[in-house]
Scaffold this active site. Structure first.
Site, PDB file in Angstrom:
ATOM      1  N   ARG A 256       0.861  -1.183   0.000  1.00 37.74           N
ATOM      2  CA  ARG A 256       0.000   0.000   0.000  1.00 37.74           C
ATOM      3  C   ARG A 256       0.897   1.232   0.000  1.00 37.74           C
ATOM      4  O   ARG A 256       1.508   1.577   1.007  1.00 37.74           O
ATOM      5  CB  ARG A 256      -0.912  -0.040   1.228  1.00 37.74           C
ATOM      6  CG  ARG A 256      -1.698   1.218   1.463  1.00 37.74           C
ATOM      7  CD  ARG A 256      -2.753   1.036   2.552  1.00 37.74           C
ATOM      8  NE  ARG A 256      -2.311   0.313   3.720  1.00 37.74           N
ATOM      9  CZ  ARG A 256      -1.666   0.850   4.752  1.00 37.74           C
ATOM     10  NH1 ARG A 256      -1.327   2.122   4.724  1.00 37.74           N
ATOM     11  NH2 ARG A 256      -1.336   0.132   5.800  1.00 37.74           N
ATOM     12  N   HIS A 260      -3.235   4.220   4.864  1.00 41.90           N
ATOM     13  CA  HIS A 260      -4.335   3.251   4.916  1.00 41.90           C
ATOM     14  C   HIS A 260      -5.627   3.884   4.426  1.00 41.90           C
ATOM     15  O   HIS A 260      -6.358   3.301   3.614  1.00 41.90           O
ATOM     16  CB  HIS A 260      -4.504   2.739   6.350  1.00 41.90           C
ATOM     17  CG  HIS A 260      -5.682   1.849   6.539  1.00 41.90           C
ATOM     18  ND1 HIS A 260      -5.774   0.607   5.974  1.00 41.90           N
ATOM     19  CD2 HIS A 260      -6.843   2.039   7.218  1.00 41.90           C
ATOM     20  CE1 HIS A 260      -6.927   0.046   6.293  1.00 41.90           C
ATOM     21  NE2 HIS A 260      -7.594   0.902   7.042  1.00 41.90           N
ATOM     22  N   TYR A 269       4.304   4.974  11.353  1.00 40.14           N
ATOM     23  CA  TYR A 269       4.660   3.573  11.630  1.00 40.14           C
ATOM     24  C   TYR A 269       5.462   2.911  10.509  1.00 40.14           C
ATOM     25  O   TYR A 269       5.955   1.803  10.689  1.00 40.14           O
ATOM     26  CB  TYR A 269       3.397   2.738  11.923  1.00 40.14           C
ATOM     27  CG  TYR A 269       2.293   2.841  10.895  1.00 40.14           C
ATOM     28  CD1 TYR A 269       2.299   2.062   9.740  1.00 40.14           C
ATOM     29  CD2 TYR A 269       1.220   3.717  11.087  1.00 40.14           C
ATOM     30  CE1 TYR A 269       1.286   2.147   8.810  1.00 40.14           C
ATOM     31  CE2 TYR A 269       0.200   3.808  10.159  1.00 40.14           C
ATOM     32  CZ  TYR A 269       0.230   3.029   9.026  1.00 40.14           C
ATOM     33  OH  TYR A 269      -0.780   3.117   8.097  1.00 40.14           O
TER      34      TYR A 269
END
Length: 357
Positions: A256, A260, A269
């Site tokens: 990805r 998100h 992160y």
């Protein structure tokens, strides 16, 4: 020593990150020309994705789940299905849904908070988006069971993420598909992160594909950035399902490249080096390189098609923006056939509050 069982998971890759072929084209792709229209549709999906993000940033769309980096997996899954098959997607497979006939304006309506965007004119038989992850796997399993009981030569396909493969719904779908030899294809789109949870923190399995072995399903791991490999993996799974050999679990290894959702900040992160490395393996660049080397694509074609994609997407955006907004009480209209008294009271209260606003 007596060994109860041994297993191997085959890994499929035909088109390497540098755009060269590792061997010959598989049966799913008769020649390079067959890839050209799918490549163009991948570019359409990427154009749509970027414009949808821009809509959200300007307050014309709600939270949106981008699919940047997933185009080959999504288009390959959708293009491999027959019209009478059934698709049970999660909330990110726009490329697959466009292949199935879903209009981009429906996607925009859904993320704009209008439930009519989940009521597809085409295909009527497919399931709507499912935000509670992996519950769609059980829906597809139920559809596959109905196909078998009716003697219909149809296949049910469901998609979930790497995090979704750890849900009980996924395992229940695997077990039922194996126990009843169902024509079910479970596609695990492994982008390495279940929102902010890395794959290594949510499962101890060496592969996600092997999770289907315990249920007796055929399992593959695939380079999900390689459209050729995606098409071949789906061809094999559909062939097994339609010939009565049962279901499959396919793990598509992809990434990805965006957050998100537009409500997320993946920089919190994910490291920069990881994302940079993923960009070097992404699906669009490698397929473009291959098609260019085959003399099927060039810069002028790309410029013209990007311009055309922009126009096509703008038509869909305008259709979305010009759709009259439903009254607030419409949120109740999709819940019940016969509305319970307490819900009916809430509906009347909502109408009163809207008139007062």
């Amino acid at each position: 020593m007596t060994v109860a069982a041994r297993f191997e998971i085959e890994y499929l890759q035909y088109l390497k990150p540098d755009g060269t072929l590792a061997g010959d084209l598989p049966p799913a792709v008769p020649d390079a020309n067959a890839l050209l229209p799918l490549f163009k549709r991948m570019l359409f999906v990427r154009t749509f994705d970027s414009k949808a993000i821009a809509l959200q940033r300007t307050g014309k769309l709600g939270t949106y789940a981008a699919c940047l980096g997933h185009e080959a997996t999504h288009v390959g899954i959708g293009a491999s299905m027959q019209p009478d098959d059934v698709f049970a997607p999660s909330y990110r497979e726009y490329g697959a849904q466009f292949e199935r006939g879903v209009k981009p304006r429906d996607v925009l309506m859904y993320w704009g908070g209008d439930e009519r965007g989940n009521d597809f004119e085409i295909p009527r038989k497919d399931y709507p988006w499912c935000v509670p992850i992996s519950t769609q796997c059980l829906m597809a399993s139920g559809a596959a069971l109905s196909f078998k009981l009716r003697g219909e030569n149809r296949v049910a396909v469901a998609t979930c993420g790497d995090g979704g493969s750890s849900k009980t719904d996924f395992y229940a779908a695997v077990n039922s598909a194996g126990a009843f030899t169902l024509p079910l294809v479970l596609c695990v789109i492994n982008n390495g992160w279940a929102i902010s949870v890395p794959r290594k923190a949510q499962t101890g399995a060496d592969t996600l594909a092997q999770k289907g072995l315990a249920g007796g399903l055929h399992c593959l791991q695939v380079d999900g950035n390689d459209l050729v490999a995606v098409l071949e993996a789906m061809r094999r799974a559909h062939e097994r399902a339609r010939s009565g050999q049962g279901g499959s679990v396919i793990e598509f290894m992809t990434y990805r490249l965006h957050d998100h959702t537009t409500a997320d900040d993946a920089r919190r992160y994910r490291g920069e080096d990881e994302v940079k490395a993923a960009w070097e393996k992404e699906p669009f660049l490698r397929l473009r390189k291959y098609l260019t080397d085959q003399g099927l694509w060039d810069e002028s074609q790309e410029k013209a098609w990007i311009e055309e994609c922009g126009k096509l997407v703008d038509v869909e955006i305008n259709a979305y923006l010009e759709t009259p907004v439903q009254p607030v009480e419409a949120m109740f209209d999709y819940l019940y056939g016969d509305m319970p008294a307490d819900v009916l009271a809430q509906r009347e209260q909502a109408i009163a509050l809207e008139k007062r606003a």
